[in-house]
Design an enzyme around this catalytic site. Structure first.
Site, PDB file in Angstrom:
ATOM      1  N   GLU A 250       0.879  -1.185   0.000  1.00  0.00           N
ATOM      2  CA  GLU A 250       0.000   0.000   0.000  1.00  0.00           C
ATOM      3  C   GLU A 250       0.905   1.220   0.000  1.00  0.00           C
ATOM      4  O   GLU A 250       1.708   1.392   0.919  1.00  0.00           O
ATOM      5  CB  GLU A 250      -0.907   0.001   1.236  1.00  0.00           C
ATOM      6  CG  GLU A 250      -2.077  -0.952   1.146  1.00  0.00           C
ATOM      7  CD  GLU A 250      -3.006  -0.671  -0.016  1.00  0.00           C
ATOM      8  OE1 GLU A 250      -3.013   0.467  -0.530  1.00  0.00           O
ATOM      9  OE2 GLU A 250      -3.698  -1.603  -0.442  1.00  0.00           O
ATOM     10  N   CYS A 284      -1.999   9.011   3.461  1.00  0.00           N
ATOM     11  CA  CYS A 284      -1.928   8.502   2.081  1.00  0.00           C
ATOM     12  C   CYS A 284      -3.206   8.863   1.345  1.00  0.00           C
ATOM     13  O   CYS A 284      -3.210   9.000   0.124  1.00  0.00           O
ATOM     14  CB  CYS A 284      -1.731   6.999   2.090  1.00  0.00           C
ATOM     15  SG  CYS A 284      -2.894   6.161   3.164  1.00  0.00           S
TER      16      CYS A 284
HETATM   17  P1  NAP Z   1       8.794   4.596   3.791  1.00  0.00           P
HETATM   18  O1  NAP Z   1       9.961   5.473   3.899  1.00  0.00           O
HETATM   19  O2  NAP Z   1       8.591   3.837   2.529  1.00  0.00           O
HETATM   20  O3  NAP Z   1       8.893   3.586   5.036  1.00  0.00           O
HETATM   21  C1  NAP Z   1       7.880   2.627   5.305  1.00  0.00           C
HETATM   22  C2  NAP Z   1       8.478   1.494   6.109  1.00  0.00           C
HETATM   23  O4  NAP Z   1       9.432   0.802   5.293  1.00  0.00           O
HETATM   24  C3  NAP Z   1       9.248   1.957   7.361  1.00  0.00           C
HETATM   25  O5  NAP Z   1       9.064   1.023   8.387  1.00  0.00           O
HETATM   26  C4  NAP Z   1      10.689   1.934   6.872  1.00  0.00           C
HETATM   27  O6  NAP Z   1      11.633   1.806   7.901  1.00  0.00           O
HETATM   28  C5  NAP Z   1      10.663   0.693   5.998  1.00  0.00           C
HETATM   29  N1  NAP Z   1      11.770   0.594   5.056  1.00  0.00           N
HETATM   30  C6  NAP Z   1      12.572   1.581   4.596  1.00  0.00           C
HETATM   31  N2  NAP Z   1      13.486   1.055   3.743  1.00  0.00           N
HETATM   32  C7  NAP Z   1      13.241  -0.275   3.665  1.00  0.00           C
HETATM   33  C8  NAP Z   1      13.829  -1.357   2.950  1.00  0.00           C
HETATM   34  N3  NAP Z   1      14.850  -1.181   2.136  1.00  0.00           N
HETATM   35  N4  NAP Z   1      13.309  -2.602   3.119  1.00  0.00           N
HETATM   36  C9  NAP Z   1      12.263  -2.800   3.923  1.00  0.00           C
HETATM   37  N5  NAP Z   1      11.673  -1.819   4.636  1.00  0.00           N
HETATM   38  C10 NAP Z   1      12.146  -0.571   4.496  1.00  0.00           C
HETATM   39  O7  NAP Z   1       7.421   5.378   4.050  1.00  0.00           O
HETATM   40  P2  NAP Z   1       7.088   6.391   5.233  1.00  0.00           P
HETATM   41  O8  NAP Z   1       7.862   7.641   4.992  1.00  0.00           O
HETATM   42  O9  NAP Z   1       7.198   5.710   6.541  1.00  0.00           O
HETATM   43  O10 NAP Z   1       5.526   6.660   4.990  1.00  0.00           O
HETATM   44  C11 NAP Z   1       5.044   7.598   4.086  1.00  0.00           C
HETATM   45  C12 NAP Z   1       4.553   6.940   2.812  1.00  0.00           C
HETATM   46  O11 NAP Z   1       3.631   5.917   3.133  1.00  0.00           O
HETATM   47  C13 NAP Z   1       3.803   7.886   1.893  1.00  0.00           C
HETATM   48  O12 NAP Z   1       4.220   7.675   0.565  1.00  0.00           O
HETATM   49  C14 NAP Z   1       2.344   7.463   2.052  1.00  0.00           C
HETATM   50  O13 NAP Z   1       1.513   7.739   0.959  1.00  0.00           O
HETATM   51  C15 NAP Z   1       2.485   6.002   2.277  1.00  0.00           C
HETATM   52  N6  NAP Z   1       1.317   5.456   2.966  1.00  0.00           N
HETATM   53  C16 NAP Z   1       0.439   4.688   2.245  1.00  0.00           C
HETATM   54  C17 NAP Z   1      -0.693   4.170   2.851  1.00  0.00           C
HETATM   55  C18 NAP Z   1      -1.639   3.292   2.083  1.00  0.00           C
HETATM   56  O14 NAP Z   1      -2.372   2.535   2.720  1.00  0.00           O
HETATM   57  N7  NAP Z   1      -1.666   3.357   0.766  1.00  0.00           N
HETATM   58  C19 NAP Z   1      -0.946   4.445   4.194  1.00  0.00           C
HETATM   59  C20 NAP Z   1      -0.046   5.241   4.903  1.00  0.00           C
HETATM   60  C21 NAP Z   1       1.086   5.732   4.276  1.00  0.00           C
HETATM   61  P3  NAP Z   1      12.361   3.125   8.516  1.00  0.00           P
HETATM   62  O15 NAP Z   1      11.288   3.930   9.116  1.00  0.00           O
HETATM   63  O16 NAP Z   1      13.275   2.543   9.514  1.00  0.00           O
HETATM   64  O17 NAP Z   1      13.032   3.792   7.376  1.00  0.00           O
END
Ligand code: NAP
Length: 485
Positions: A250, A284
């Site tokens: 997502e 999101c």
């Molecule tokens: P993110 O940077 O992609 O991080 C999400 C999760 O992935 C965090 O736990 C992060 O850990 C982890 N992660 C980072 N690099 C990784 C890797 N190489 N392998 C595995 N996991 C890894 O996203 P965010 O900044 O937390 O959240 C914002 C984004 O989420 C926005 O784009 C938003 O639209 C999206 N979002 C989507 C939904 C939906 O349901 N569609 C809902 C909420 C948010 P770290 O924190 O330790 O880096």
């Protein structure tokens, strides 16, 4: 000295092997460290997966209604701490207290809903075309599942992944976002106090790369459910599919609200303010594009700007605050960069556009709610996810033009329309490219008992939440049973 929070592995609260911690800082007051969290590495993630693998057969062997009872008990514990948990969330993520409270309530509802799934009919009995043959399907858990979650809904998203995974008989390793790990910790703490079997749920904090990659690569992990950015989701997809295990992603959005000429303008302005600026636009499902029919454009924009200017920005713990800070310095920088990009591309700044400074603002990452007019489809502000309080206004000649504009992005998470014209509303529902559609409601604000997910580049895989959530966390077995010989 801030409290130190540990990992939870095999039913024990443990330090990571390196014994290093990372601070979780309040984005509204950077003088405050909310807690110190384990800076786990691959070996810690490995230990969590091993514990989950060991516990899985016994957990799956419990009758599903009994697995559900742990969720019911945990929900009760969470409810008794609602105020404290909401405050924790505001301090680690920044969203105003009433929004945080709503989110904790939602996590509680999710635990109860999926607790109930343990005792509901899971599968089908289907007539056979042969004599004396009884056919049915049954659900089997996948094994160990890895859950990787973002910071913006730090309680609800871990809850809506953990609860269906557990009730289906999987054991879980959850890795919350490093920016807001406390809210997920609280969920795990409640499950622990509810007496859940050791190893059924495991919680590991630490950098996405080291922990995330280990979870995805561990041979016992049979599925990965990820919510976060498109960038990380894309890389994760490539890695996961090499192992041919199940994956659910997502990701981002660029969600439109279409306002038609028959709309009540005050009502439409309220919906836009809510969708674009609540939670600092860090949802999101936040609305980042308003597509407005030409006939009402000027009067609606006047009301929208006036209402936006009244929004109180500040520390979400203070009463009356409508919008909190950006979650960290990097997100604040992104917001300000996009504001500059929009100006350079020729969009007209109607309000906001600056970092807030002076007094309490100097202690946090505060930015003004910002509106740009004159945005055209080619501009980056119309196409790329900012994930901040920046709303792009676009003028539509008529309904067909509004549909063209609304669908002209690579994302397809949520979309809304404000109109009383039943025909147009139904046409919108049929033609809009989005997984979540709202009518006379903001783009954000969905409920746990219905499926959640998007289309196009916003989502990949099966739906989360509601009755479809179990499809991701189970495999269907089909049985043909002849009861005579
Ligand atoms: P993110 O940077 O992609 O991080 C999400 C999760 O992935 C965090 O736990 C992060 O850990 C982890 N992660 C980072 N690099 C990784 C890797 N190489 N392998 C595995 N996991 C890894 O996203 P965010 O900044 O937390 O959240 C914002 C984004 O989420 C926005 O784009 C938003 O639209 C999206 N979002 C989507 C939904 C939906 O349901 N569609 C809902 C909420 C948010 P770290 O924190 O330790 O880096």
């Amino acid at each position: 000295m801030p409290e130190v929070y540990r990992n939870y592995i095999a039913g024990q609260w443990v330090e990571c092997k390196s014994k290093k911690t990372v601070p979780n800082v309040n984005p509204a007051n950077t003088d405050e460290t909310v807690g110190l969290f384990q800076s786990s590495a691959a070996e810690d993630a490995q230990a969590a997966c091993d514990a989950a693998a060991k516990a899985q057969p016994a957990w799956a062997g419990l009758p599903a209604p009994r697995r559900g009872e742990f969720l019911f008990k945990a929900a009760e514990i969470l409810e008794s701490r609602l105020d404290k948990l909401a405050e924790d969330m505001t301090r680690e993520e920044g969203k105003p207290l009433p929004e945080a409270k709503g989110e904790v309530k939602r996590a509680i509802n999710i635990f109860r809903y999926f607790g109930g799934e343990g005792a509901r009919a899971f599968s089908y009995q289907i007539p056979s075309e042969r004599d004396n043959v009884f056919c049915y399907t049954m659900r089997k858990p996948l094994g160990v599942v890895a859950l990787i979650t973002p910071w913006n809904f730090p309680s609800a998203i871990p809850a809506w992944k953990m609860a269906p995974a557990l009730v289906a008989g999987n054991t879980v390793v959850v890795k919350p976002a490093s920016l807001a790990p406390l809210s997920a910790y609280r969920l795990v703490e409640a499950l622990d106090e509810a007496g859940i079997s050791p190893g059924a749920i495991n919680y590991v904090t630490g950098g996405g790369g080291a922990v995330g990659n280990t979870l995805v690569d561990h041979p016992a992990v049979r599925a990965v459910s990820f919510t976060g950015s498109c960038e990380v989701g894309g890389k994760l997809y490539e890695r996961v599919t090499r192992r041919r295990i199940r994956v659910q992603l997502e990701m981002g959005g660029k969600n439109p609200t279409v306002v038609l000429k028959d709309a009540d303008l005050d009502y439409a302005a309220d919906i836009l303010v809510n969708g674009a600026f609540f939670s600092t636009g860090q949802k999101c499902t936040a609305c980042s594009r308003a597509v407005i029919e030409k006939a009402i454009y000027e009067p609606l924009v006047e009301k929208l700007v006036a209402k936006t200017k009244k929004l109180k920005v500040g520390n979400g713990l203070e009463p009356g605050v409508g919008m909190g800070p950006a979650v960290d310095e990097s997100q604040l920088k992104t917001d300000l960069e996009y504001i500059e990009i929009a100006k350079k591309e020729g969009a007209k700044l109607l309000c906001g556009g600056n970092r807030l400074t002076g007094g309490i603002y100097d202690k946090g990452y505060f930015v003004e709610p910002t509106i740009f007019a004159g945005v055209t489809n080619e501009m980056r502000i119309a196409q790329e996810e900012v994930f901040g309080p920046v709303l792009a206004l676009m003028v539509a000649e008529d309904f067909d033009d509004a549909m063209r504009l609304a669908n002209s992005v690579r994302f397809g998470l949520s979309a809304s329309i404000v109109s009383r014209d039943l025909t147009r509303v139904h046409q919108f529902i049929n033609r809009i490219e989005a997984g979540l559609i709202t009518v006379n409601l903001p783009t954000a604000g969905v409920e746990y008992q219905l499926p959640f997910g998007g289309t196009k580049e916003s989502s990949f895989g099966m739906r989360e939440q509601g009755p479809l959530a179990l499809d991701f966390y189970t495999e269907t077995r089909t049985v043909y049973l002849k009861y005579t010989q």
